[in-house]
Design an enzyme around this catalytic site. Structure first.
Site, PDB file in Angstrom:
ATOM      1  N   HIS A   1      27.541  28.168  -8.618  1.00 30.84           N
ATOM      2  CA  HIS A   1      28.218  27.045  -7.937  1.00 30.84           C
ATOM      3  C   HIS A   1      28.194  27.225  -6.414  1.00 30.84           C
ATOM      4  O   HIS A   1      29.237  27.345  -5.767  1.00 30.84           O
ATOM      5  CB  HIS A   1      29.658  26.883  -8.449  1.00 30.84           C
ATOM      6  CG  HIS A   1      30.193  25.497  -8.213  1.00 30.84           C
ATOM      7  ND1 HIS A   1      31.094  24.873  -9.045  1.00 30.84           N
ATOM      8  CD2 HIS A   1      29.945  24.592  -7.223  1.00 30.84           C
ATOM      9  CE1 HIS A   1      31.381  23.661  -8.582  1.00 30.84           C
ATOM     10  NE2 HIS A   1      30.679  23.463  -7.472  1.00 30.84           N
TER      11      HIS A   1
ATOM     12  N   GLY B   1      24.029   8.669  -5.357  1.00 29.16           N
ATOM     13  CA  GLY B   1      25.004   8.593  -4.259  1.00 29.16           C
ATOM     14  C   GLY B   1      24.398   9.296  -3.054  1.00 29.16           C
ATOM     15  O   GLY B   1      23.184   9.452  -2.952  1.00 29.16           O
TER      16      GLY B   1
ATOM     17  N   ILE C   1      24.298  12.459  -2.138  1.00 30.68           N
ATOM     18  CA  ILE C   1      23.519  13.669  -2.404  1.00 30.68           C
ATOM     19  C   ILE C   1      22.220  13.305  -3.115  1.00 30.68           C
ATOM     20  O   ILE C   1      21.136  13.774  -2.743  1.00 30.68           O
ATOM     21  CB  ILE C   1      24.352  14.695  -3.212  1.00 30.68           C
ATOM     22  CG1 ILE C   1      25.563  15.150  -2.380  1.00 30.68           C
ATOM     23  CG2 ILE C   1      23.497  15.904  -3.613  1.00 30.68           C
ATOM     24  CD1 ILE C   1      26.583  15.990  -3.137  1.00 30.68           C
TER      25      ILE C   1
ATOM     26  N   ARG D   1      28.664  18.737 -11.799  1.00 33.29           N
ATOM     27  CA  ARG D   1      29.740  19.438 -12.499  1.00 33.29           C
ATOM     28  C   ARG D   1      29.232  19.812 -13.886  1.00 33.29           C
ATOM     29  O   ARG D   1      28.531  19.020 -14.548  1.00 33.29           O
ATOM     30  CB  ARG D   1      30.977  18.544 -12.638  1.00 33.29           C
ATOM     31  CG  ARG D   1      31.798  18.389 -11.373  1.00 33.29           C
ATOM     32  CD  ARG D   1      32.475  19.694 -10.940  1.00 33.29           C
ATOM     33  NE  ARG D   1      33.310  19.537  -9.755  1.00 33.29           N
ATOM     34  CZ  ARG D   1      32.885  19.719  -8.502  1.00 33.29           C
ATOM     35  NH1 ARG D   1      31.640  20.074  -8.251  1.00 33.29           N
ATOM     36  NH2 ARG D   1      33.735  19.576  -7.493  1.00 33.29           N
TER      37      ARG D   1
ATOM     38  N   GLU E   1      32.765  27.191 -16.310  1.00 33.08           N
ATOM     39  CA  GLU E   1      32.502  28.230 -15.315  1.00 33.08           C
ATOM     40  C   GLU E   1      33.785  28.973 -14.937  1.00 33.08           C
ATOM     41  O   GLU E   1      34.852  28.379 -14.940  1.00 33.08           O
ATOM     42  CB  GLU E   1      31.810  27.630 -14.085  1.00 33.08           C
ATOM     43  CG  GLU E   1      32.576  26.575 -13.334  1.00 33.08           C
ATOM     44  CD  GLU E   1      31.729  25.958 -12.225  1.00 33.08           C
ATOM     45  OE1 GLU E   1      30.651  25.418 -12.501  1.00 33.08           O
ATOM     46  OE2 GLU E   1      32.180  26.010 -11.076  1.00 33.08           O
TER      47      GLU E   1
HETATM   48  C1  DGY Z   1      32.191  20.096  -4.204  1.00 34.77           C
HETATM   49  O1  DGY Z   1      32.539  19.999  -3.026  1.00 34.77           O
HETATM   50  O2  DGY Z   1      32.574  19.326  -5.073  1.00 34.77           O
HETATM   51  C2  DGY Z   1      31.246  21.194  -4.521  1.00 34.77           C
HETATM   52  O3  DGY Z   1      31.044  21.318  -5.869  1.00 34.77           O
HETATM   53  C3  DGY Z   1      31.654  22.494  -3.880  1.00 34.77           C
HETATM   54  O4  DGY Z   1      30.465  23.225  -3.703  1.00 34.77           O
END
Ligand code: DGY
Length: 318
Positions: free
Chosen positions: A283, A153, A155, A236, A265
């Site tokens: 995170h 995606g 990122i 995640r 977490e």
């Molecule tokens: C998100 O925006 O989903 C991230 O994990 C926060 O850092």
């Protein structure tokens, strides 16, 4: 309109909401308790929440007037979106603005775990740093190694762009293959998950958490990876079976892992913190000043639009 903001945000970020809405804002830098949210949400039409808040049907039923939930975060597994849709509540997230920061962190983890940066820092500070020797404290080369992206995606694509500077061949696996011209532009080759795991030197995960991705990487998948390979996760935690990962790391089935997210977490799986072939961050994928301000402003924009009866720019269910 009345709205609850579960995170302490600056007045600069909240300013667009102030003229038209009556806000209750968490004054603390730690998340509100569930009981506190359930108590304060009852008479609200809007909610600006973070990924730490579980927003489920029970909570929605406490607020019969709720119209809009704006998540401060791109991942929205903390929100029961179908339950919101069934109640006519709009839900939004904050995509785009955190793409670069999160890709930067993924690449930091790749470099840090491969070159043993954190372990080296500890060694240097502790005074246990012996004389320089040609074959001591060796890491793995990153340049030219194969990078496998699970979830190409926004990122994932930015991680690929960074990897180009390191002349890394790119494999990717997605639920849906991206258009061929984009594959060519990115220099990314589509493969099935098994091939990706077998052939990559670095496997980096960038999927949303949902029923398909929960537990995607377990003992069988880790067995497919090369003993010299590294696993990176900034998506995640529950995408990886963390106990299986600890076992694989202990048994040297893979060379190391760079993790920013964890299955439960802030708790870590037993044994993970003791392993020095890991780099573990709390995170912080989107945790830059610039990005967090941008996320706040986008969440506010979405909330405002929803409360004004307009379609929020990042609506997930409208
Ligand atoms: C998100 O925006 O989903 C991230 O994990 C926060 O850092």
């Amino acid at each position: 309109m009345k709205a609850l903001v579960t995170a302490r945000l600056s007045e600069e970020i909240l300013a667009p909401l102030r003229p038209a809405h009556d806000l209750v804002v968490n004054p603390n830098d730690f998340p509100m308790s569930r009981a506190d949210i359930l108590d304060k949400i009852q008479d609200k039409e809007g909610l600006l929440c973070t990924i730490s808040d579980r927003i489920d049907a029970e909570l929605m039923d406490c607020a019969p007037g709720l119209k809009m939930i704006a998540n401060f975060g791109v991942g929205y597994d903390n929100i029961d979106v179908p339950a919101a849709t069934a109640r006519g509540i709009r839900v939004s997230n904050t995509p785009g603005v955190l793409t670069d920061a999160t890709a930067d962190l993924a690449f930091s983890l790749i470099l840090a775990v491969a070159r043993r940066v954190v372990e080296g820092d500890g060694r240097t500070r502790s005074g246990k740093w012996g004389p320089w020797a040609p074959f001591s404290f060796l890491g793995s080369e990153v340049t030219g190694k194969t990078l496998g992206i699970i979830g190409l995606g926004q990122i994932g694509k930015e991680v690929v762009r960074r990897a180009k500077g390191f002349r890394m061949p790119i494999l990717y696996h997605n639920r849906k293959r991206i258009p061929e011209n984009e594959e060519l532009q990115l220099g990314a080759k589509y493969v099935d998950l098994e091939t990706l795991l077998k052939e990559s030197d670095f496997v980096s995960i960038h999927v949303l958490l949902n029923d398909q991705s929960r537990g995607l990487i377990g003992a069988n998948e880790l067995d497919l990876m090369k003993p010299s390979a590294f696993l990176i996760n900034v998506s995640r935690g529950p995408v990886i079976n963390e106990n299986a990962l600890v076992d694989a790391l202990k048994a040297k089935k893979i060379a190391g892992a760079g993790l920013d997210v964890y299955e439960k977490e802030p708790k870590l799986a037993e044994g993970l913190a003791e392993l020095n072939n890991t780099v573990l961050t709390p995170h912080i994928g989107s945790a830059t000043i610039e990005t967090r301000i941008a996320m706040g402003k986008l969440a506010v924009k979405n909330l405002n639009a929803g409360l004004m009866g307009q379609k929020p720019p990042n609506c997930l269910n409208c």
